[in-house]
Motif scaffolding. Sequence first.
Motif, PDB file in Angstrom:
ATOM      1  N   PHE A 204     -19.867 -19.240 -51.348  1.00  0.00           N
ATOM      2  CA  PHE A 204     -21.246 -19.469 -51.757  1.00  0.00           C
ATOM      3  C   PHE A 204     -21.436 -18.959 -53.190  1.00  0.00           C
ATOM      4  N   LYS A 205     -21.893 -19.852 -54.062  1.00  0.00           N
ATOM      5  CA  LYS A 205     -22.076 -19.500 -55.471  1.00  0.00           C
ATOM      6  C   LYS A 205     -23.469 -18.935 -55.704  1.00  0.00           C
ATOM      7  N   VAL A 206     -23.514 -17.850 -56.475  1.00  0.00           N
ATOM      8  CA  VAL A 206     -24.785 -17.209 -56.809  1.00  0.00           C
ATOM      9  C   VAL A 206     -25.418 -17.964 -57.976  1.00  0.00           C
ATOM     10  N   GLU A 207     -26.486 -18.694 -57.702  1.00  0.00           N
ATOM     11  CA  GLU A 207     -27.172 -19.477 -58.725  1.00  0.00           C
ATOM     12  C   GLU A 207     -28.165 -18.612 -59.506  1.00  0.00           C
ATOM     13  N   ARG A 208     -28.775 -17.671 -58.796  1.00  0.00           N
ATOM     14  CA  ARG A 208     -29.777 -16.803 -59.431  1.00  0.00           C
ATOM     15  C   ARG A 208     -29.785 -15.481 -58.681  1.00  0.00           C
ATOM     16  N   GLN A 222     -24.638 -13.330 -61.418  1.00  0.00           N
ATOM     17  CA  GLN A 222     -24.831 -14.777 -61.417  1.00  0.00           C
ATOM     18  C   GLN A 222     -23.528 -15.483 -61.782  1.00  0.00           C
ATOM     19  N   GLY A 223     -23.209 -16.526 -61.033  1.00  0.00           N
ATOM     20  CA  GLY A 223     -21.970 -17.267 -61.263  1.00  0.00           C
ATOM     21  C   GLY A 223     -20.848 -16.889 -60.317  1.00  0.00           C
ATOM     22  N   ASP A 224     -20.969 -15.718 -59.670  1.00  0.00           N
ATOM     23  CA  ASP A 224     -19.943 -15.324 -58.697  1.00  0.00           C
ATOM     24  C   ASP A 224     -19.932 -16.295 -57.518  1.00  0.00           C
ATOM     25  N   VAL A 225     -18.748 -16.562 -57.013  1.00  0.00           N
ATOM     26  CA  VAL A 225     -18.607 -17.301 -55.755  1.00  0.00           C
ATOM     27  C   VAL A 225     -18.171 -16.295 -54.701  1.00  0.00           C
ATOM     28  N   ILE A 226     -19.055 -16.013 -53.749  1.00  0.00           N
ATOM     29  CA  ILE A 226     -18.758 -15.045 -52.697  1.00  0.00           C
ATOM     30  C   ILE A 226     -17.919 -15.738 -51.627  1.00  0.00           C
ATOM     31  N   GLU A 227     -16.689 -15.249 -51.449  1.00  0.00           N
ATOM     32  CA  GLU A 227     -15.773 -15.880 -50.489  1.00  0.00           C
ATOM     33  C   GLU A 227     -15.748 -15.173 -49.136  1.00  0.00           C
ATOM     34  N   VAL A 257     -15.200 -11.822 -54.377  1.00  0.00           N
ATOM     35  CA  VAL A 257     -15.808 -12.898 -55.145  1.00  0.00           C
ATOM     36  C   VAL A 257     -14.760 -13.519 -56.062  1.00  0.00           C
ATOM     37  N   VAL A 258     -15.034 -14.745 -56.475  1.00  0.00           N
ATOM     38  CA  VAL A 258     -14.263 -15.379 -57.541  1.00  0.00           C
ATOM     39  C   VAL A 258     -15.121 -15.312 -58.794  1.00  0.00           C
ATOM     40  N   ARG A 259     -14.602 -14.652 -59.821  1.00  0.00           N
ATOM     41  CA  ARG A 259     -15.321 -14.463 -61.075  1.00  0.00           C
ATOM     42  C   ARG A 259     -14.374 -14.808 -62.225  1.00  0.00           C
TER      43      ARG A 259
END
Length: 272
Positions: A204-208, A222-227, A257-259
Amino acid sequence: MNPIFNESFLSRFNTYALPVAVIWTLSSAGSMFLSSAPQEGYAQNEEGFFEIFRFGDKFALPKYVRGGKGKTVTKTTLVPSPHQVKAIFRSEEGSFVTIDDGRESLIVPLHGIYKNTFRLVGMNDEAAIFRGHGKNYRLRLGYQDNLETEQSVTLTLDDTNADGEGEWHTITHTRLIEGMNNIQNLLKTISIRDVRSGDKIAGFKVERIASDSVFAQLGVIQGDVIESVNNKKLESYADVLGVYNQVPHMKSICITVVRNNQHKDLLYEITR
């Protein structure tokens, strides 16, 4: 008759020979006291003298350990575990497989559960398909193929890393619960969308994210993708809700996360 040990001789001995004797003694004692096992970067027959300067590595003295401030965290990880399907039986009355993990052989019926984790979801004449940990495992008849078992690994983390990689932080249980006790208010501070790989959710990507959000305090940006959270992969909105409900019972939390195209673990101790 001249004395064997006169003042001049003793003076020269103290100046030249005594330091060598002391060094040799420390070298021998250090080698025997520590270990004869080779260490990384050192040969087996390395002079013991150098070993005495590695007490920090041997006994984890804070003065010599990198960073000087270590925290330990127990993290659950998946470890490959060899299994062999030894027999496949298929019929209209009932189908099952015999599976062996090297210690025992068990019969698992179709749609049955193996080791409280893996469901036998399908089979043919050549292989059996087990579902567990959110993915499928294909075990071929007569071959050693891997399932994955959860194991706890204790890591020592440096909380002084400049780049923040693998940092250890703390957050109070009270603050965590206050930030998450109302899901409607929580959704006002963070906005996420699912990221898909094919037809499956990969995270899930953090949009805000608001600066005062509890997730911001947990290091999410913001921008992290929580895996995953505590090694629980987020592959559905139900998984997200499940993690949300478990937070009050957690002693520590690890958000993967993917950053910037790299995986990063955000590790927090929940203090009470």
